[in-house]
Structures are given as C-alpha cells and as structure tokens.
Design a protein around this motif. Sequence first.
Motif, PDB file in Angstrom:
ATOM      1  N   VAL A 235      -2.215 -26.222 -11.253  1.00 14.90           N
ATOM      2  CA  VAL A 235      -2.898 -27.415 -11.668  1.00 14.90           C
ATOM      3  C   VAL A 235      -4.438 -27.267 -11.477  1.00 14.90           C
ATOM      4  CG1 VAL A 235      -3.031 -29.787 -10.967  1.00 14.90           C
ATOM      5  CG2 VAL A 235      -1.047 -28.916 -11.314  1.00 14.90           C
ATOM      6  N   ARG A 236      -5.112 -27.606 -12.525  1.00 15.21           N
ATOM      7  CA  ARG A 236      -6.595 -27.406 -12.513  1.00 15.21           C
ATOM      8  C   ARG A 236      -7.310 -28.403 -12.349  1.00 15.21           C
ATOM      9  NH1 ARG A 236      -5.349 -22.787 -15.983  1.00 15.21           N
ATOM     10  NH2 ARG A 236      -5.858 -20.942 -14.824  1.00 15.21           N
ATOM     11  N   VAL A 237      -8.365 -28.990 -11.323  1.00 16.16           N
ATOM     12  CA  VAL A 237      -9.112 -30.004 -11.087  1.00 16.16           C
ATOM     13  C   VAL A 237     -10.564 -29.519 -11.129  1.00 16.16           C
ATOM     14  CG1 VAL A 237      -9.648 -31.836  -9.749  1.00 16.16           C
ATOM     15  CG2 VAL A 237      -7.371 -31.243  -9.829  1.00 16.16           C
ATOM     16  N   VAL A 238     -11.366 -30.353 -11.761  1.00 18.64           N
ATOM     17  CA  VAL A 238     -13.251 -30.020 -11.866  1.00 18.64           C
ATOM     18  C   VAL A 238     -13.429 -31.300 -11.199  1.00 18.64           C
ATOM     19  CG1 VAL A 238     -15.055 -29.656 -13.248  1.00 18.64           C
ATOM     20  CG2 VAL A 238     -12.863 -28.383 -13.704  1.00 18.64           C
ATOM     21  N   TYR A 239     -14.547 -31.021 -10.258  1.00 19.57           N
ATOM     22  CA  TYR A 239     -15.180 -32.170  -9.598  1.00 19.57           C
ATOM     23  C   TYR A 239     -16.811 -31.704  -9.832  1.00 19.57           C
ATOM     24  CZ  TYR A 239     -17.410 -35.064  -5.914  1.00 19.57           C
ATOM     25  OH  TYR A 239     -18.060 -35.696  -5.046  1.00 19.57           O
ATOM     26  N   THR A 240     -17.503 -32.688 -10.423  1.00 17.98           N
ATOM     27  CA  THR A 240     -18.917 -32.622 -10.876  1.00 17.98           C
ATOM     28  C   THR A 240     -19.754 -32.760 -10.082  1.00 17.98           C
ATOM     29  OG1 THR A 240     -19.200 -34.787 -11.802  1.00 17.98           O
ATOM     30  CG2 THR A 240     -18.154 -33.182 -13.473  1.00 17.98           C
ATOM     31  N   GLY A 241     -19.592 -33.736  -8.847  1.00 16.98           N
ATOM     32  CA  GLY A 241     -20.489 -34.056  -8.086  1.00 16.98           C
ATOM     33  C   GLY A 241     -21.427 -34.716  -8.853  1.00 16.98           C
ATOM     34  N   ASP A 242     -22.663 -34.626  -8.478  1.00 15.31           N
ATOM     35  CA  ASP A 242     -23.818 -35.204  -9.311  1.00 15.31           C
ATOM     36  C   ASP A 242     -24.327 -33.915 -10.166  1.00 15.31           C
ATOM     37  OD1 ASP A 242     -23.636 -37.576  -8.079  1.00 15.31           O
ATOM     38  OD2 ASP A 242     -25.555 -37.348  -6.789  1.00 15.31           O
ATOM     39  N   TYR A 243     -24.477 -34.364 -11.400  1.00 14.06           N
ATOM     40  CA  TYR A 243     -24.978 -32.938 -12.161  1.00 14.06           C
ATOM     41  C   TYR A 243     -25.895 -33.492 -13.388  1.00 14.06           C
ATOM     42  CZ  TYR A 243     -21.872 -34.171 -16.023  1.00 14.06           C
ATOM     43  OH  TYR A 243     -20.983 -34.727 -17.153  1.00 14.06           O
ATOM     44  N   SER A 244     -26.427 -32.289 -13.972  1.00 13.60           N
ATOM     45  CA  SER A 244     -27.449 -32.732 -14.920  1.00 13.60           C
ATOM     46  C   SER A 244     -27.330 -31.663 -16.166  1.00 13.60           C
ATOM     47  CB  SER A 244     -28.836 -32.628 -14.367  1.00 13.60           C
ATOM     48  OG  SER A 244     -29.793 -32.962 -15.636  1.00 13.60           O
ATOM     49  N   ARG A 245     -27.223 -32.141 -17.285  1.00 13.51           N
ATOM     50  CA  ARG A 245     -26.968 -31.172 -18.462  1.00 13.51           C
ATOM     51  C   ARG A 245     -28.430 -30.937 -19.167  1.00 13.51           C
ATOM     52  NH1 ARG A 245     -23.339 -28.057 -19.947  1.00 13.51           N
ATOM     53  NH2 ARG A 245     -23.030 -28.645 -22.032  1.00 13.51           N
ATOM     54  N   GLU A 246     -29.471 -31.237 -18.449  1.00 18.76           N
ATOM     55  CA  GLU A 246     -30.793 -30.950 -19.012  1.00 18.76           C
ATOM     56  C   GLU A 246     -31.494 -30.129 -18.131  1.00 18.76           C
ATOM     57  OE1 GLU A 246     -34.117 -33.924 -20.967  1.00 18.76           O
ATOM     58  OE2 GLU A 246     -33.679 -34.233 -18.885  1.00 18.76           O
ATOM     59  N   GLU A 247     -31.973 -29.009 -18.518  1.00 15.34           N
ATOM     60  CA  GLU A 247     -32.800 -27.936 -17.945  1.00 15.34           C
ATOM     61  C   GLU A 247     -34.154 -28.536 -17.705  1.00 15.34           C
ATOM     62  OE1 GLU A 247     -34.189 -23.365 -17.846  1.00 15.34           O
ATOM     63  OE2 GLU A 247     -32.994 -24.232 -19.488  1.00 15.34           O
ATOM     64  N   ASP A 468     -48.727 -52.276  -8.743  1.00 16.22           N
ATOM     65  CA  ASP A 468     -47.976 -52.272 -10.252  1.00 16.22           C
ATOM     66  C   ASP A 468     -46.640 -51.407  -9.682  1.00 16.22           C
ATOM     67  OD1 ASP A 468     -47.216 -51.892 -12.727  1.00 16.22           O
ATOM     68  OD2 ASP A 468     -49.161 -50.626 -13.270  1.00 16.22           O
ATOM     69  N   VAL A 469     -45.665 -51.662 -10.307  1.00 15.20           N
ATOM     70  CA  VAL A 469     -44.310 -51.216  -9.941  1.00 15.20           C
ATOM     71  C   VAL A 469     -43.826 -50.634 -11.402  1.00 15.20           C
ATOM     72  CG1 VAL A 469     -41.870 -51.580  -9.345  1.00 15.20           C
ATOM     73  CG2 VAL A 469     -43.795 -52.820  -8.025  1.00 15.20           C
ATOM     74  N   ARG A 470     -43.743 -49.484 -11.317  1.00 12.53           N
ATOM     75  CA  ARG A 470     -43.112 -48.786 -12.472  1.00 12.53           C
ATOM     76  C   ARG A 470     -41.873 -48.035 -12.416  1.00 12.53           C
ATOM     77  NH1 ARG A 470     -47.298 -47.141 -16.430  1.00 12.53           N
ATOM     78  NH2 ARG A 470     -48.986 -49.231 -16.104  1.00 12.53           N
ATOM     79  N   SER A 471     -41.038 -47.733 -13.282  1.00 10.30           N
ATOM     80  CA  SER A 471     -39.927 -46.892 -13.311  1.00 10.30           C
ATOM     81  C   SER A 471     -39.841 -46.103 -14.413  1.00 10.30           C
ATOM     82  CB  SER A 471     -38.509 -47.892 -13.401  1.00 10.30           C
ATOM     83  OG  SER A 471     -37.455 -47.218 -13.346  1.00 10.30           O
ATOM     84  N   ILE A 472     -40.232 -44.760 -14.060  1.00 11.84           N
ATOM     85  CA  ILE A 472     -40.344 -43.567 -14.928  1.00 11.84           C
ATOM     86  C   ILE A 472     -39.024 -42.555 -14.471  1.00 11.84           C
ATOM     87  CG2 ILE A 472     -41.528 -41.887 -16.306  1.00 11.84           C
ATOM     88  CD1 ILE A 472     -44.042 -43.374 -15.538  1.00 11.84           C
ATOM     89  N   SER A 473     -37.873 -42.654 -14.972  1.00 10.74           N
ATOM     90  CA  SER A 473     -36.738 -41.870 -14.272  1.00 10.74           C
ATOM     91  C   SER A 473     -37.174 -40.537 -14.622  1.00 10.74           C
ATOM     92  CB  SER A 473     -35.370 -42.572 -14.857  1.00 10.74           C
ATOM     93  OG  SER A 473     -34.517 -41.928 -14.445  1.00 10.74           O
ATOM     94  N   PHE A 474     -37.048 -39.628 -13.518  1.00 13.24           N
ATOM     95  CA  PHE A 474     -36.781 -38.206 -13.417  1.00 13.24           C
ATOM     96  C   PHE A 474     -35.635 -37.889 -12.703  1.00 13.24           C
ATOM     97  CE2 PHE A 474     -41.242 -38.717 -14.471  1.00 13.24           C
ATOM     98  CZ  PHE A 474     -41.170 -37.453 -15.464  1.00 13.24           C
ATOM     99  N   SER A 475     -34.548 -38.979 -12.845  1.00 12.21           N
ATOM    100  CA  SER A 475     -33.341 -38.723 -11.948  1.00 12.21           C
ATOM    101  C   SER A 475     -32.713 -37.614 -12.631  1.00 12.21           C
ATOM    102  CB  SER A 475     -32.365 -39.774 -12.160  1.00 12.21           C
ATOM    103  OG  SER A 475     -31.225 -39.607 -11.631  1.00 12.21           O
ATOM    104  N   ALA A 476     -32.033 -36.746 -11.826  1.00 11.39           N
ATOM    105  CA  ALA A 476     -31.271 -35.400 -12.295  1.00 11.39           C
ATOM    106  C   ALA A 476     -29.652 -35.810 -12.335  1.00 11.39           C
ATOM    107  CB  ALA A 476     -31.328 -34.301 -11.521  1.00 11.39           C
ATOM    108  N   HIS A 477     -29.641 -37.029 -13.181  1.00 12.85           N
ATOM    109  CA  HIS A 477     -28.037 -37.297 -13.126  1.00 12.85           C
ATOM    110  C   HIS A 477     -27.824 -37.190 -14.801  1.00 12.85           C
ATOM    111  CE1 HIS A 477     -26.587 -38.785  -9.571  1.00 12.85           C
ATOM    112  NE2 HIS A 477     -28.058 -39.083  -9.031  1.00 12.85           N
ATOM    113  N   VAL A 478     -26.748 -36.925 -15.276  1.00 11.07           N
ATOM    114  CA  VAL A 478     -26.370 -37.259 -16.707  1.00 11.07           C
ATOM    115  C   VAL A 478     -26.646 -38.655 -17.467  1.00 11.07           C
ATOM    116  CG1 VAL A 478     -25.062 -34.977 -17.057  1.00 11.07           C
ATOM    117  CG2 VAL A 478     -24.066 -37.103 -16.103  1.00 11.07           C
ATOM    118  N   ASP A 479     -27.140 -38.711 -18.381  1.00  4.21           N
ATOM    119  CA  ASP A 479     -27.100 -39.916 -19.223  1.00  4.21           C
ATOM    120  C   ASP A 479     -25.897 -40.048 -19.944  1.00  4.21           C
ATOM    121  OD1 ASP A 479     -27.441 -38.596 -21.444  1.00  4.21           O
ATOM    122  OD2 ASP A 479     -29.447 -39.100 -21.561  1.00  4.21           O
TER     123      ASP A 479
END
Length: 777
Positions: A235-247, A468-479
């Motif tokens: 039985v195979r299980v894959v766990y991504t944790g937090d991941y990003s598909r963008e270099e 001034d409050v800005r949100s410019i996401s550089f989060s390394a999570h997949v969209d």
Amino acid sequence: MQDTLVAGGAGPHPGDPAPSDAQNQQAHLLRHRISVVDPSAPTGPGETLDGSAPAALSFGDDILKITPLGAGREVGRSCVLVEFRGCSVLLDCGIHPGRQGPASLPYLDHINPAKIDLVLVSHFHLDHIGALPYLTERTKGFKAPVYMTHATKAIGHLLIKDYLRVSGSLINDADESSSSHLLPFNETDMIRCFHRAREVNFHQSVTVAGVRFSAAYAGHVLGGAVFSLEFPGGVRVVYTGDYSREEDRHLPAAELPALVGNPGDGAAPGVDVLICESTYGKQDHMPRAEREQLLTAAIRTTVLDRGGRVLLPVFASGRAQELLLILEEYWASHPELRHVPVYYASELAEMCLREYRRWTNSMNDRVRRAMNVERRNPFVFRHITSLTNRAAELLDGRDGGLPCVVVASPGMLQSGLSRQLFDAWCDDERNMVIIAGYCVEGTLAKHILKSRSDITTLDGRQKPLKMDVRSISFSAHVDFTQNAGYIAQVAPAHLVLVHGERGQMDRLASQLHAMAEGSLSVAGVGPMRPDMVIHTPENTEAVSLRVQMPQVATVVGKLADRVAVQLGPDGEVEGRDPGTASARAGPDADNVLVEGVLVRRNYQAHLLAPEDVEAFTSHVVHIGGAVAQSLTVPLAPPAGTRPPSFGAPSKPGAEPPASGRIWRRVVRALAAIYSVRPLVDPADRGVDMRRLPDSVDFEVMETVRLSYVPPPADDSKALLADPDLAFGSVELSWTGAGSTGNGALADVIADAVVAIILRVTSSPLGAPARPARVAAK
C-alpha cells in the motif's frame, strides 16, 4: 510473532473443475508468487482503496486508517497518523500559530505515543515541527525514530529555540514553575529531541518497522520534503506536507512522487492515498513576475516618494530568504535606492542565513550555477545587512525616522520583532506593512487584512491603524491550478485533504469533484481520475479504508520444485535461489493450481508442501492419517448426593452400583437426542439397551465412541490422584479436525456429548436428568 497456518490439506489439482463456494483457500500461480483468494468469504461494508465494492480477503480485513490530529479543516499544528497492518506512522507534529500553550498542540491525547513506529517531519516551519519536543520528551512511552532532511534538522531547532524565547518559555529545568503554562516543554527537551532525530537524504530509500519511505523535493522551503511511503503489503501513501509547484529564485518546484526506491523517474504509478494540503482552496496566485513588480514598486514609492518605512513580516526561514534575494537583486540594479538601508532582523535570521549558505546543494540550478560557475554564494549580500543592535533605534525613533526596509519575523505578527516594529510604526500613514505569506485566523496579520480598526499593542495600548496595509503573496504553497494539476498527475485512488481552512477546503473539494466527473475542465490541468474518492476529515476523525489488494504467497521448499516442473518450459525457473520458486510466468501460469499449506507470518505468506511445514515453521504436523482424539469425563455426582452404599459389591438381582446407574442415565440422555447404537455383534442389535452390560461401548452419530470405565480399586494410585474417579468415568474417542474426514464435525459432536454428560452428573441421583434438546439430531 508466531506462524499462522491459514489453510492446509488437499487442494485442487490441475484439470479439476472450477472451485465451488464450499471450497476454501485456493492458490493460483501469479508470476513468481501465489495469489490467494477465498471465494466463499462474504463481502462486508466499507470503502476500498480503489473505490469499488469490497471483495473478500483471505486473511481478514486490512484497514488503512488516516487520522488528522491537527490540520483537519484548519491551518496549523499539522499532524497526521497513518495506520496499516500494525504499523503506525506520524506525519509532522506542529503547533497552532494562533493559539498558546497546550491549546496549540495537536490532539496527541487521542493516541498512544508508545505505539508509534515512525515519525516523518516534512519541513522546519513551526506549524509542522513545533510540537515535536513535546511528543518525543514529554509523552509516555514514545520511542519511535524521527526522520527529517538535513536542512530541516539544522534550521528546525533554531526556530523552536527562538519560539521558546519569544513566547517566554525559554526556561531551564530548575525554573519551570513560572512560565511552564505557556509551553509544556523546555529547551532541554528541545535539545534531546533533535539529538535523537535522524537525517534522510532526498531520494534515499529507508525502511523502518516494515515501512519503506523516501523524500522528494517539496519546493516549499529549504529541505522541505514530499514523503512517499510503502506499507507492508504494497500500500502506497504520499504526503505532500506544504509544497509548491512553482520554481523560485532558490528552490526547485515540487517533484512528482516516484515509486519508492526508484527516485527520479518522474512517475507515480500505484499511489493509493494522497494526503495533500488545501491551503489556498480554489484561489490562483498572480504570476510571479507580476508579484515581484508590485512588491518592488510599492517599496520604492514608500521609501522614495513618501519617505516612509516598509515592514515585511515573514517567517525567519523560508520566504524571508526569497524576499531578500529579490531585494538584493533590485537594489543592485537601482543605484538611486542604495542610500535606503535594507535590514534582516534578529540573530535568528543570521543563523538561518548561515544554514542557507551551507545547504545550497539542496537548491535549484540557478543557485548551483552561481556557486559552481560564478563562484559566488547568492546568500552573501552586498546591499542587505543584519539589523543587529539597531533594533532599539528603530523602535524608539533614535534613527531619525529615516526610510528603511525591514524583513522581520514572525510572519503573522503574533509576537517578536515584527510585532514590535508594527506597534511602533502603525500610526504613521507614510509607512507600509506588506503581508507576503499565508495568515491563519486569530493572528494580527489576518486581522489587519480584514479590518482597518484600531489595534491593541503588545503592552496593551490602543493605537489607530494608519499605515498602508498590502497583501502581495509570495507564499510557497500551491494555488488551485498547481494543486489540481499535481493531483491529476498523481491520480490517487483516495485523496485526503488537510491543512486548509474549512471554507477553502470545501471549495477545493467541490472543484475537484466536478473535474473528476467531467463537468469542469481547467486550462493546463490534465483529466482527473474519475473514480477518485475525496475526504475532508475533521481533527481526530479517522478515514478508514478497506484495502482490496491481491493476497500473494511465496512458494518455498519442495513445493517450489514441483511448481517449476508443473509450469513446464514456458514457466521455466530462471536463476532462483535453492528452495524458492522465482519462476517467470508463462502464458498459462495464471491457470495453474498449486496445492499446499498456507503459512502467514508478519503479514508475509508462504505456500509449503505439508512435509515442509515442520522445517519452515514451529508447527508439528500429522500427515497422511486421522488425528485421534480422546477425553475422559468422571461420572461424579454433586457432593451430598452420593449414596452411602456406594462402593459395595453388587449382588445378583440388586440395583447396579451408583457409577453404573449414572452411566445408564448418560446413555439414555444421549439416546433421547442423538442416534446412539451399541457396539455389539450385529446379530444382537435388537437387544434392549437397558439390559446390556456396562462393558458394552456405544457410538454417537456414528462418530464419537463412548466406553464405560469402572471405578478403580479403593487403594489405587489413580483414585488417590482423582477421587472423582470413584464413581467411574466415560472415555470418549473420535477422529478430530486435521484428518481427511469430517473431523471438524466430530469435534462439535464430542463437545455436545461432554455437555450432556456434565448435565447428567450435575443432577442428584434421585432426580431425573432432563437434558435440553439443543443439538440437532
């Protein structure tokens, strides 16, 4: 663990008709192993790994259970328990950034830590590693090995130590009383925890407690790993944790999970369950180039046009280094900005940078090219400096309020220097705070993105929010698009979503359902597996899956040689070890039936010739004949009912001794229920059983033989050893289970006969015996 004899005796021969429902445990040759099925076993309720109706399993149900102890329909305290065939693996053990003290921990009280076999940590962010010292040092009986990548171990202990410091819980064993309510572990626990942690290389295959695992690049942070696990039985299980598909500027994109033990082939066949993050739901990120342009333009306008200050709250390690690379490159190409200082704050950031300079071999080709060709380390900055001792000047205004850019932790403004700088600068409209990462509900960063109301500072003062409050996401999570594309390529039978707020997770699940059904298509995303089952469990809610997979057994010993002969030239054995069948499957191999004894040990099955069972196992086997069973039952009535004349010699015409009377009652009681015949000469079959001598044996249901054994002499050793034999006894003999006949039925009849004997002997001698008619005639 002891061997278990699952099936034995004679099996079908080649050329026999198809097995009937009455036939058990048949073995079919499947390549060089044996596929074991049980056509008579009933199916049961429950989901299977491939989503179909569950089929019968010859060894009983194998349940794969996945239980989020954290990150179940929430973001924070990631912790997932996976259990299968006696193996328990814990994936991550983090804290919740929006909570304090014990409330920030995963639900570890719902499990027994002593039964955990393996812990895998995906990366060094506190919501994935922060509770690890509590698990390893403060829970009872924990002894499992803990694995993480080299960079995760190197940076993880720095972040936890800093977390203890800023939360007020950096205490020693002698001073644990005052602030131990904040965190249930201390620095000593943290040191011991990381001392026991073991490193694993990317693409290295490791086996622990029967579970084989390997780590692939996750693209989220330095050292972040996607873990592929293979449990006993395949039985195979894959766990991504937090991941990003963008270099990005320093990290490669997340890899597809390869077959365990075969890294780098870019394929992921046979993934049964994918445990995947759902942080951004169905949101898509802005293209990276546009985000970088927005960031640099906002900073330039603030520091040059308004003369203000820019605060970039980030995690000390992760997005901080990516933002520093962007700022370093922008400042290098814009000389007009070089009079504006760019700081990274705190000693922790400096220590993390040292680790980044060290582990460049885990980064992308861009960084490796800079190191190997250009002979420069991208993390040795020319235009960015450590804040070191200047933090106090920025906080109290002694620097003259000059423009600057500060990258400080933590990223959600819950404490530390980033929160202190925010409190000092928030009431000046010239300043700006840029939220560049994901924010959890309950944190100040999330609050200011949703509301412009006044804020309460760390020291309890109310201040207006004018900056001034800005949100410019550089989060390394997949969209959404990246996540959906990854899931489509992996094509798991089951998808378990974790690490997502309730609404985001539900929206993602809805979109994925639509894609699987074919009612929604997404540009750039391939077709979704149509039968994929999606799960969105709450914390402590187990996802239980019945595993439907071929049961296989290895043919060993003498039977292996017989199989090789039976296969013939098309299934000729090639290079097999002595005594083990490793035959290449011929075109008719699936139709070859092999008879033998199936032995199971530690979830591994072997098919043996009956004569090899004792050589390969601890079992003693009787082969080629009946298994004789015998049992002696005393005819002892209850105490207080024994006549005083018992033991006196019988006289002609007198009443038989008490033992003989009980024996006669036993025979009559059995005859009232079963077919009972005396074992006498056929010519005497018509004789009245009541007038037969006690020496005559009887047969019950033509299966169990009964013999009356008179009482021994008063001074015999047998009577001294067992006084109940003074009333005589009945000896039962029959051919039991394990024989070539109906041994199991004989065992059942013998049990019923014993029950009736005990019923008769429990009645006083003067009372009639009325055995219940519960057995079938």
